[in-house]
Motif scaffolding. Structure first.
Motif, PDB file in Angstrom:
ATOM      1  N   LEU A  74     -70.656  85.407   3.480  1.00 36.65           N
ATOM      2  CA  LEU A  74     -69.969  85.102   4.964  1.00 36.65           C
ATOM      3  C   LEU A  74     -69.538  83.567   4.802  1.00 36.65           C
ATOM      4  CD1 LEU A  74     -69.798  85.195   7.620  1.00 36.65           C
ATOM      5  CD2 LEU A  74     -71.928  84.617   8.249  1.00 36.65           C
ATOM      6  N   VAL A  98     -67.495  88.491   3.869  1.00 36.36           N
ATOM      7  CA  VAL A  98     -66.941  88.722   5.418  1.00 36.36           C
ATOM      8  C   VAL A  98     -65.976  87.046   5.989  1.00 36.36           C
ATOM      9  CG1 VAL A  98     -67.497  89.147   7.524  1.00 36.36           C
ATOM     10  CG2 VAL A  98     -68.159  90.313   6.076  1.00 36.36           C
ATOM     11  N   PHE A 130     -73.786  89.732  14.327  1.00 33.47           N
ATOM     12  CA  PHE A 130     -74.448  90.131  12.528  1.00 33.47           C
ATOM     13  C   PHE A 130     -75.596  91.135  12.855  1.00 33.47           C
ATOM     14  CE2 PHE A 130     -70.830  87.228  11.714  1.00 33.47           C
ATOM     15  CZ  PHE A 130     -69.947  88.362  11.130  1.00 33.47           C
ATOM     16  N   PHE A 158     -76.722  89.159   5.431  1.00 34.60           N
ATOM     17  CA  PHE A 158     -76.124  88.216   4.000  1.00 34.60           C
ATOM     18  C   PHE A 158     -77.336  87.695   2.715  1.00 34.60           C
ATOM     19  CE2 PHE A 158     -73.510  88.327   7.791  1.00 34.60           C
ATOM     20  CZ  PHE A 158     -72.099  89.005   7.244  1.00 34.60           C
ATOM     21  N   ILE A 218     -74.765  82.451   2.817  1.00 32.20           N
ATOM     22  CA  ILE A 218     -73.797  81.589   3.253  1.00 32.20           C
ATOM     23  C   ILE A 218     -72.704  81.067   2.945  1.00 32.20           C
ATOM     24  CG2 ILE A 218     -73.625  81.326   6.085  1.00 32.20           C
ATOM     25  CD1 ILE A 218     -76.194  82.913   6.617  1.00 32.20           C
TER      26      ILE A 218
END
Ligand SMILES: C[S@@+](CC[C@H](N)C(=O)[O-])C[C@H]1O[C@@H](n2cnc3c(N)ncnc32)[C@H](O)[C@@H]1O
Length: 230
Positions: free
Chosen positions: A44, A65, A99, A104, A107
């Motif tokens: 992320l 993302v 989410f 993830f 991050i």
């Protein structure tokens, strides 16, 4: 309208594909050297801006993302820095975290959390959406730099808004000041374990390239923190 919407175009021109002078020469080398070597990671990019870091991360990792609350920056990122393994999303991270738990492996967030008012809610959400053993690597405006620049912040002991002029445009932005130990404590209280702290110290040769830093040589411009979910 999100803060960066008004300056999205000049901000993108300033940052381009590699970042401005402080990003390129001071902050990014410390962020890059902190990145994990495994390639099979879902990442992320929190507060992705014009997407230049999102694209760099997507060249290294399986899926990225990129989220930001500026619709103008998200539009620029989608137009200029799209790859097949990137998904850009308009997300207001003060209120919305669309989410699932444990989404993830990593991050990443470059120079964003000093804009966030409710850091407790953010750290709790980050803990929820990161996988066990996942890493969070982020940089933010160092409180020492900010309190040197803005003398009124010097004795401030809580998360406090303050105005500053910004990069790439003439608009003023509102940032949040808080002493470093309190920022760290919020991540620890959410369950994260501190792995490393690095300071991006302004060297004299950078001040030659970027005269705005002349009076700040030797001070940390940004703090980089790395936390792990236990
Ligand atoms: C200094 S820019 C950094 C952008 C990018 N990470 C980079 O390194 O170029 C800060 C970014 O955080 C985003 N941001 C600030 N507050 C936010 C919020 N509450 N929700 C989502 N994004 C936010 C801004 O729109 C902006 O793109």
């Amino acid at each position: 309208m999100a803060q960066y919407d008004q300056i999205a175009k000049p901000y993108d021109e300033l940052m381009g594909d590699t970042g401005d002078i402080p990003h390129t020469f001071l902050i990014n080398p410390l962020m890059s050297s902190s990145l994990p070597k495994e390639k099979d990671l879902t990442v992320l990019d929190l507060g992705c801006g014009n997407g230049y870091w999102t694209k760099l991360l997507a060249k290294k990792y399986k899926k990225v993302v990129g989220i930001d609350n500026s619709q103008n920056l998200i539009k620029i990122a989608k137009n200029k820095r799209q790859l097949s393994n990137i998904e850009y999303k308009l997300v207001e991270i003060e209120t919305d975290f669309p989410f699932a738990n444990d989404s993830f492996d990593l991050i990443f967030s470059n120079m964003v959390i000093h804009y966030i008012k409710n850091l407790i809610k953010l750290t709790e959400e980050l803990y929820r959406i990161i996988k066990p053993n996942g890493l969070i690597i982020f940089s933010f405006a160092h409180p020492i730099f900010e309190s040197t620049k803005n003398q009124s912040l010097k004795s401030t002991k809580t998360r406090t808004p303050y105005k500053t002029s910004t990069l790439g445009g003439s608009a003023e932005l509102t940032l949040q000041y808080e002493p470093l130990d309190l920022i760290i404590k919020k991540f620890l209280n959410s369950g994260f374990k501190l792995v490393q702290q690095k300071d991006a110290i302004i060297p004299a040769d950078l001040a030659k390239k970027y005269p705005r830093y002349q009076d700040y040589i030797g001070l940390p411009r940004a703090a980089i923190l790395i936390f792990k979910k236990n």
